[in-house]
Design an enzyme around this catalytic site. Structure first.
Site, short mmCIF file in Angstrom:
data_model
loop_
_atom_site.label_atom_id
_atom_site.label_comp_id
_atom_site.label_asym_id
_atom_site.label_seq_id
_atom_site.Cartn_x
_atom_site.Cartn_y
_atom_site.Cartn_z
N LYS A 33 0.99 4.16 -2.84
CA LYS A 33 0.63 5.55 -2.54
C LYS A 33 1.81 6.50 -2.76
O LYS A 33 1.63 7.67 -3.09
CB LYS A 33 0.08 5.66 -1.12
CG LYS A 33 -1.26 4.93 -0.93
CD LYS A 33 -2.33 5.50 -1.84
CE LYS A 33 -3.68 4.86 -1.65
NZ LYS A 33 -4.71 5.44 -2.53
N TYR A 78 0.84 -1.21 0.00
CA TYR A 78 0.00 0.00 0.00
C TYR A 78 0.88 1.26 0.00
O TYR A 78 0.63 2.21 -0.75
CB TYR A 78 -0.90 -0.05 1.24
CG TYR A 78 -1.92 1.07 1.35
CD1 TYR A 78 -3.06 1.07 0.57
CD2 TYR A 78 -1.72 2.11 2.24
CE1 TYR A 78 -4.00 2.09 0.68
CE2 TYR A 78 -2.66 3.13 2.37
CZ TYR A 78 -3.80 3.11 1.59
OH TYR A 78 -4.72 4.12 1.71
P1 NAP Z 1 -13.23 2.21 1.06
O1 NAP Z 1 -14.34 2.68 1.93
O2 NAP Z 1 -12.68 0.83 1.25
O3 NAP Z 1 -13.65 2.42 -0.47
C1 NAP Z 1 -12.80 2.03 -1.50
C2 NAP Z 1 -13.47 2.32 -2.82
O4 NAP Z 1 -12.60 1.92 -3.89
C3 NAP Z 1 -14.77 1.55 -2.96
O5 NAP Z 1 -15.76 2.42 -3.45
C4 NAP Z 1 -14.43 0.49 -4.02
O6 NAP Z 1 -15.52 0.20 -4.87
C5 NAP Z 1 -13.38 1.21 -4.84
N1 NAP Z 1 -12.55 0.27 -5.61
C6 NAP Z 1 -11.73 -0.70 -5.14
N2 NAP Z 1 -11.16 -1.35 -6.16
C7 NAP Z 1 -11.64 -0.80 -7.30
C8 NAP Z 1 -11.42 -1.02 -8.69
N3 NAP Z 1 -10.57 -1.96 -9.12
N4 NAP Z 1 -12.09 -0.24 -9.58
C9 NAP Z 1 -12.94 0.72 -9.17
N5 NAP Z 1 -13.19 0.98 -7.87
C10 NAP Z 1 -12.55 0.23 -6.95
O7 NAP Z 1 -11.96 3.17 1.19
P2 NAP Z 1 -11.80 4.71 1.60
O8 NAP Z 1 -11.29 4.74 2.98
O9 NAP Z 1 -13.00 5.50 1.21
O10 NAP Z 1 -10.57 5.08 0.66
C11 NAP Z 1 -10.69 5.81 -0.55
C12 NAP Z 1 -9.29 6.20 -1.01
O11 NAP Z 1 -8.64 6.96 0.01
C13 NAP Z 1 -8.40 5.00 -1.27
O12 NAP Z 1 -7.55 5.25 -2.36
C14 NAP Z 1 -7.58 4.91 0.01
O13 NAP Z 1 -6.36 4.26 -0.20
C15 NAP Z 1 -7.41 6.37 0.34
N6 NAP Z 1 -7.08 6.64 1.73
C16 NAP Z 1 -7.95 6.32 2.74
C17 NAP Z 1 -7.60 6.60 4.06
C18 NAP Z 1 -8.50 6.29 5.20
O14 NAP Z 1 -8.07 6.51 6.36
N7 NAP Z 1 -9.72 5.82 4.99
C19 NAP Z 1 -6.38 7.20 4.33
C20 NAP Z 1 -5.52 7.51 3.29
C21 NAP Z 1 -5.89 7.24 1.99
P3 NAP Z 1 -16.25 -1.23 -4.88
O15 NAP Z 1 -16.81 -1.43 -3.49
O16 NAP Z 1 -17.26 -1.08 -5.95
O17 NAP Z 1 -15.17 -2.25 -5.20
#
Ligand code: NAP
Length: 248
Positions: free
Chosen positions: A160, A156
Site C-alpha cells: 500500500k 500489505y
Molecule cells: P474485499 O471485500 O476482501 O474485496 C477484495 C476484492 O478484490 C474482491 O472483489 C476480490 O475479487 C478482488 N481481488 C482480489 N484479488 C484479485 C485479483 N488478483 N484480481 C482481481 N480482483 C481481485 O476487500 P475490501 O475491504 O473491499 O478492499 C478493497 C480495497 O480496499 C483493497 O485494495 C483493500 O486493500 C483496500 N482497503 C480496505 C480497507 C478496509 O478496511 N476494508 C482499508 C484500507 C484499504 P474476487 O473475490 O473475485 O477474488
C-alpha cells in the site's frame, strides 16, 4: 443530467466490498461500468445487475489483475467494444497477515503481486489509450496502513506504500496529457476483509478513530466519485485519507 453519462469506467475487484460500492456509485451517475473480478463471478454479476438498476450500464470481466497479458486482453476488449476508457479504479486487493518472523515468502509475494503489481499492470495497459484520448482518471486504493505501517501486515503495508509511490510517479508521467492519478487511503471500512479480524483488534482500532465509528464502503465510493468529476480536475498525485481521522 448525470455527471458521468457517456463515461466508461473499469473498477477492479468490484464484485464485493469497496469495489462494488464504487462501481454502483459511478453507475448512479450514468457511467458504463466494467465490474472486474477474479474468483467471485456470481457476486460480480449481482453488482452489474444492481448497477443497471441504478441507472448505469454494466458488464463483468473476469481477470487476475496481476497477470499482465490477461489485463492487456481485458483492456483491449473494453476498447474494442466501447472505443474508450475514461476511468480506472485499482481496488483489487488481498491480505495475508502474519508477523514478519512467521511470514512466508509466498505470503509476501502474493500480496505484493496482487496489490502493487496488479495496479501497475492496469495503469500500464490503460495509459496507452488514455494518452491517445488526452484524458483519463486513475484512482488507486491504498490504505492508512500504507501511510503508517501495522504490526502483522508488513507485506500489505509495503504494497500500500508502494501504491502511493506508483500514484505519484504515474501522476507525473501522465499529467501533460490531461490524465490525473490519485490515491485514496481508507481507514477501517466494514467489508469481508475486516470482518475476519478478531474482536479485540476491531475494538482497538475503534479506539484509534477520532470520529468514533467504523467507515462504510459508501464513504470510499463518495470520494472516488469526486475524483472522477470535473470538480477534481486540478487534483493529481495526491493521497486522500478517508479514515475518520485515524491518520491525524
Ligand atoms: P474485499 O471485500 O476482501 O474485496 C477484495 C476484492 O478484490 C474482491 O472483489 C476480490 O475479487 C478482488 N481481488 C482480489 N484479488 C484479485 C485479483 N488478483 N484480481 C482481481 N480482483 C481481485 O476487500 P475490501 O475491504 O473491499 O478492499 C478493497 C480495497 O480496499 C483493497 O485494495 C483493500 O486493500 C483496500 N482497503 C480496505 C480497507 C478496509 O478496511 N476494508 C482499508 C484500507 C484499504 P474476487 O473475490 O473475485 O477474488
Amino acid at each position: 443530467m448525470k455527471r458521468l453519462e457517456g463515461k466508461i469506467a473499469l473498477v477492479t475487484g468490484a464484485g464485493r466490498g469497496i469495489g462494488a460500492a464504487i462501481a454502483l456509485k459511478l453507475a448512479e451517475e450514468g457511467a458504463t461500468v466494467i465490474v472486474n473480478y477474479s474468483h467471485s463471478e456470481t457476486a460480480a454479476a449481482k453488482t452489474a445487475e444492481e448497477a443497471i438498476k441504478r441507472g448505469g450500464q454494466a458488464e463483468t470481466f473476469g481477470c487476475d489483475v496481476s497477470d499482465m497479458s490477461a489485463v492487456d486482453a481485458m483492456i483491449k476488449g473494453i476498447i474494442k467494444k466501447h472505443g474508450r476508457l475514461d476511468i480506472l479504479v485499482n481496488n483489487a486487493g488481498i491480505t495475508r497477515d502474519n508477523l514478519m518472523m512467521r511470514m512466508s515468502e509466498q505470503e509476501f509475494d502474493d500480496v505484493i503481486r496482487t496489490n502493487l503489481k496488479g495496479a501497475f499492470c492496469c495503469i500500464k495497459s490503460v495509459s496507452r489509450y488514455m494518452l491517445k484520448q488526452r484524458s483519463g482518471r486513475i484512482i488507486n486504493i491504498s490504505s492508512v496502513v500504507g501511510l503508517h505501517g501495522n504490526a502483522g501486515q508488513a507485506n500489505y503495508a509495503a504494497s500500500k506504500a508502494g501504491i502511493i509511490g506508483l500514484t505519484k510517479a504515474a501522476a507525473k508521467e501522465l499529467a501533460s496529457r490531461g490524465i490525473t492519478v490519485n490515491a485514496i487511503a481508507p481507514g477501517f471500512i466494514q467489508t469481508d476483509m475486516t470482518a475476519a479480524l478478531p474482536e479485540e483488534v476491531k475494538e482497538k482500532m475503534l479506539s484509534d478513530i477520532p470520529l468514533g465509528f467504523l467507515g462504510e464502503t459508501e464513504d470510499i465510493a463518495g470520494t472516488a466519485l469526486f475524483l472522477t468529476l470535473d470538480d477534481a480536475r486540478y487534483i493529481t498525485g495526491q493521497v486522500i485519507s478517508v479514515d475518520g481521522g485515524m491518520s491525524i
